[in-house]
Design a protein around this motif. Structure first.
Motif, PDB file in Angstrom:
ATOM      1  N   HIS A 109       0.805  -1.161  -0.004  1.00 56.10           N
ATOM      2  CA  HIS A 109       0.065  -0.005   0.107  1.00 56.10           C
ATOM      3  C   HIS A 109       0.942   1.162  -0.075  1.00 56.10           C
ATOM      4  O   HIS A 109       0.402   2.265  -0.533  1.00 56.10           O
ATOM      5  N   CYS A 110       2.211   1.238   0.547  1.00 59.06           N
ATOM      6  CA  CYS A 110       2.906   2.154   0.508  1.00 59.06           C
ATOM      7  C   CYS A 110       3.326   2.465  -0.931  1.00 59.06           C
ATOM      8  O   CYS A 110       3.477   3.699  -1.326  1.00 59.06           O
ATOM      9  N   ALA A 111       3.681   1.524  -1.693  1.00 59.81           N
ATOM     10  CA  ALA A 111       4.226   1.470  -3.027  1.00 59.81           C
ATOM     11  C   ALA A 111       2.714   2.216  -3.918  1.00 59.81           C
ATOM     12  O   ALA A 111       3.078   2.965  -4.917  1.00 59.81           O
ATOM     13  N   ALA A 112       1.744   1.878  -3.687  1.00 58.71           N
ATOM     14  CA  ALA A 112       0.500   2.189  -4.116  1.00 58.71           C
ATOM     15  C   ALA A 112       0.622   3.938  -4.058  1.00 58.71           C
ATOM     16  O   ALA A 112       0.266   4.656  -4.860  1.00 58.71           O
ATOM     17  N   SER A 113       0.681   4.192  -2.968  1.00 63.74           N
ATOM     18  CA  SER A 113       0.658   5.471  -2.376  1.00 63.74           C
ATOM     19  C   SER A 113       1.782   6.315  -2.906  1.00 63.74           C
ATOM     20  O   SER A 113       1.603   7.480  -3.351  1.00 63.74           O
ATOM     21  N   GLU A 114       3.021   5.688  -3.271  1.00 64.12           N
ATOM     22  CA  GLU A 114       4.098   6.528  -3.978  1.00 64.12           C
ATOM     23  C   GLU A 114       3.572   6.810  -5.334  1.00 64.12           C
ATOM     24  O   GLU A 114       4.070   7.790  -5.876  1.00 64.12           O
ATOM     25  N   VAL A 115       3.154   6.086  -5.807  1.00 64.46           N
ATOM     26  CA  VAL A 115       2.596   5.894  -7.499  1.00 64.46           C
ATOM     27  C   VAL A 115       1.401   7.149  -7.485  1.00 64.46           C
ATOM     28  O   VAL A 115       1.866   8.178  -8.457  1.00 64.46           O
ATOM     29  N   ALA A 116       0.722   7.243  -6.281  1.00 64.97           N
ATOM     30  CA  ALA A 116      -0.224   8.394  -6.433  1.00 64.97           C
ATOM     31  C   ALA A 116       0.534   9.990  -6.183  1.00 64.97           C
ATOM     32  O   ALA A 116       0.262  10.854  -6.552  1.00 64.97           O
ATOM     33  N   PHE A 117       1.573   9.893  -5.155  1.00 64.66           N
ATOM     34  CA  PHE A 117       2.444  10.995  -5.268  1.00 64.66           C
ATOM     35  C   PHE A 117       3.128  11.514  -6.280  1.00 64.66           C
ATOM     36  O   PHE A 117       2.888  12.526  -6.675  1.00 64.66           O
ATOM     37  N   PHE A 118       3.532  10.563  -6.975  1.00 68.96           N
ATOM     38  CA  PHE A 118       4.571  10.787  -8.030  1.00 68.96           C
ATOM     39  C   PHE A 118       3.421  11.381  -9.265  1.00 68.96           C
ATOM     40  O   PHE A 118       3.631  12.317  -9.934  1.00 68.96           O
ATOM     41  N   ASN A 119       2.368  10.759  -9.414  1.00 61.35           N
ATOM     42  CA  ASN A 119       1.478  11.128 -10.503  1.00 61.35           C
ATOM     43  C   ASN A 119       0.801  12.775 -10.186  1.00 61.35           C
ATOM     44  O   ASN A 119       0.414  13.481 -11.190  1.00 61.35           O
ATOM     45  N   LYS A 120       0.589  12.994  -8.856  1.00 61.04           N
ATOM     46  CA  LYS A 120       0.092  14.191  -8.438  1.00 61.04           C
ATOM     47  C   LYS A 120       1.148  15.109  -8.744  1.00 61.04           C
ATOM     48  O   LYS A 120       0.779  16.395  -9.304  1.00 61.04           O
ATOM     49  N   ALA A 121       2.530  14.919  -8.475  1.00 59.70           N
ATOM     50  CA  ALA A 121       3.509  15.764  -8.994  1.00 59.70           C
ATOM     51  C   ALA A 121       3.850  16.088 -10.389  1.00 59.70           C
ATOM     52  O   ALA A 121       3.923  17.180 -10.717  1.00 59.70           O
ATOM     53  N   ARG A 122       3.527  15.006 -11.071  1.00 51.72           N
ATOM     54  CA  ARG A 122       3.606  15.188 -12.425  1.00 51.72           C
ATOM     55  C   ARG A 122       2.312  15.542 -13.286  1.00 51.72           C
ATOM     56  O   ARG A 122       2.282  15.370 -14.566  1.00 51.72           O
ATOM     57  N   ARG A 123       1.156  15.887 -12.555  1.00 52.15           N
ATOM     58  CA  ARG A 123       0.035  16.292 -12.946  1.00 52.15           C
ATOM     59  C   ARG A 123      -0.776  15.046 -13.861  1.00 52.15           C
ATOM     60  O   ARG A 123      -1.428  15.342 -14.718  1.00 52.15           O
ATOM     61  N   ARG A 124      -0.566  13.894 -13.278  1.00 50.32           N
ATOM     62  CA  ARG A 124      -1.176  12.840 -13.887  1.00 50.32           C
ATOM     63  C   ARG A 124      -2.082  12.399 -12.893  1.00 50.32           C
ATOM     64  O   ARG A 124      -2.076  11.381 -12.099  1.00 50.32           O
ATOM     65  N   ASN A 199       0.957  13.860   2.447  1.00 53.12           N
ATOM     66  CA  ASN A 199      -0.347  14.481   2.671  1.00 53.12           C
ATOM     67  C   ASN A 199      -0.140  16.004   1.870  1.00 53.12           C
ATOM     68  O   ASN A 199      -1.257  16.302   1.060  1.00 53.12           O
ATOM     69  N   ARG A 200       0.863  16.707   1.814  1.00 60.51           N
ATOM     70  CA  ARG A 200       0.936  17.943   1.321  1.00 60.51           C
ATOM     71  C   ARG A 200       1.009  17.781  -0.294  1.00 60.51           C
ATOM     72  O   ARG A 200       0.478  18.716  -1.044  1.00 60.51           O
ATOM     73  N   VAL A 201       1.615  16.829  -0.790  1.00 57.10           N
ATOM     74  CA  VAL A 201       1.669  16.362  -2.219  1.00 57.10           C
ATOM     75  C   VAL A 201       0.319  16.224  -2.857  1.00 57.10           C
ATOM     76  O   VAL A 201      -0.245  16.861  -3.697  1.00 57.10           O
TER      77      VAL A 201
END
Length: 207
Positions: A109-124, A199-201
């Protein structure tokens, strides 16, 4: 506390949107509230473990497992709050497996969250209807639209990555050198920073 504050803000923001008929909601306050309460549970389990006497080995072993289990369960709630597309069956299986395989559940679940963080920062980002793409003002709040992929979001993501790497380093360092001073405390500091920056991301100032 920050998550519960965000949940309260999101609740009133959603009520205001409904009142004005905009049809635009921010963060789901119920999901944020569950996440905030889950983090309180993690803190309670950690306090219980750290207060256990060193000479009560069996008690400490059981509380350590409780600590890991609480983290695993919180990670399933966190991935939901971050908007990760984890199938309901997988999420249910994770809850069942948390007591026996806490590190595996936390890792997934941490790995899934990291994908969400990356996508948010890259506007995906993912809009309300669940389709991939850039959020538009018609289906997401303007604040979230401006935040995703912004320099501030990318900066927060960079800080998050550094915090995660630091937490991982000191976690494994403590496993290899448990007698070394301050490794555990430093891991806690990096872990707290990783959660705060994550959370900030995802949420920015929108909720």
């Amino acid at each position: 506390v920050d998550l519960l504050r965000r949940a309260k803000h999101a609740k009133y923001a959603g009520m205001d949107a409904a009142l004005h008929g905009s049809g635009v909601g921010g963060c789901d306050h119920r999901v944020l509230r569950r996440y905030g309460l889950a983090m309180f549970a993690v803190g309670a389990a950690a306090i219980a473990y750290h207060l256990a006497p060193l000479n009560r080995r069996d008690t400490r072993v059981n509380l350590r497992r409780l600590d890991f289990t609480s983290i695993a369960l919180a990670s399933t709630v966190a991935s939901d709050a971050y908007g990760c597309r984890v199938p309901a069956a997988v999420r249910a299986a994770s809850v069942v497996a948390a007591t026996r395989y806490p590190l595996l559940v936390s890792g997934l679940h941490c790995a899934a969250s990291e994908v969400a963080f990356f996508n948010k920062a890259r506007r995906r980002t993912r809009n309300i209807s669940g389709r991939d793409g850039i959020e538009s003002p018609s289906n997401a709040s303007a604040g979230k639209e401006r935040w995703a992929g912004s320099p501030g979001c990318k900066k927060a993501h960079t800080a998050h990555v550094v915090s995660v790497l630091g937490a991982a380093f000191f976690f494994f360092a403590e496993e290899l050198r448990p007698e070394a001073p301050l490794f555990h405390a430093t891991w806690h500091c990096f872990g707290a920073a990783a959660i705060a920056t994550g959370n900030r991301v995802v949420f920015g100032d929108a909720c």
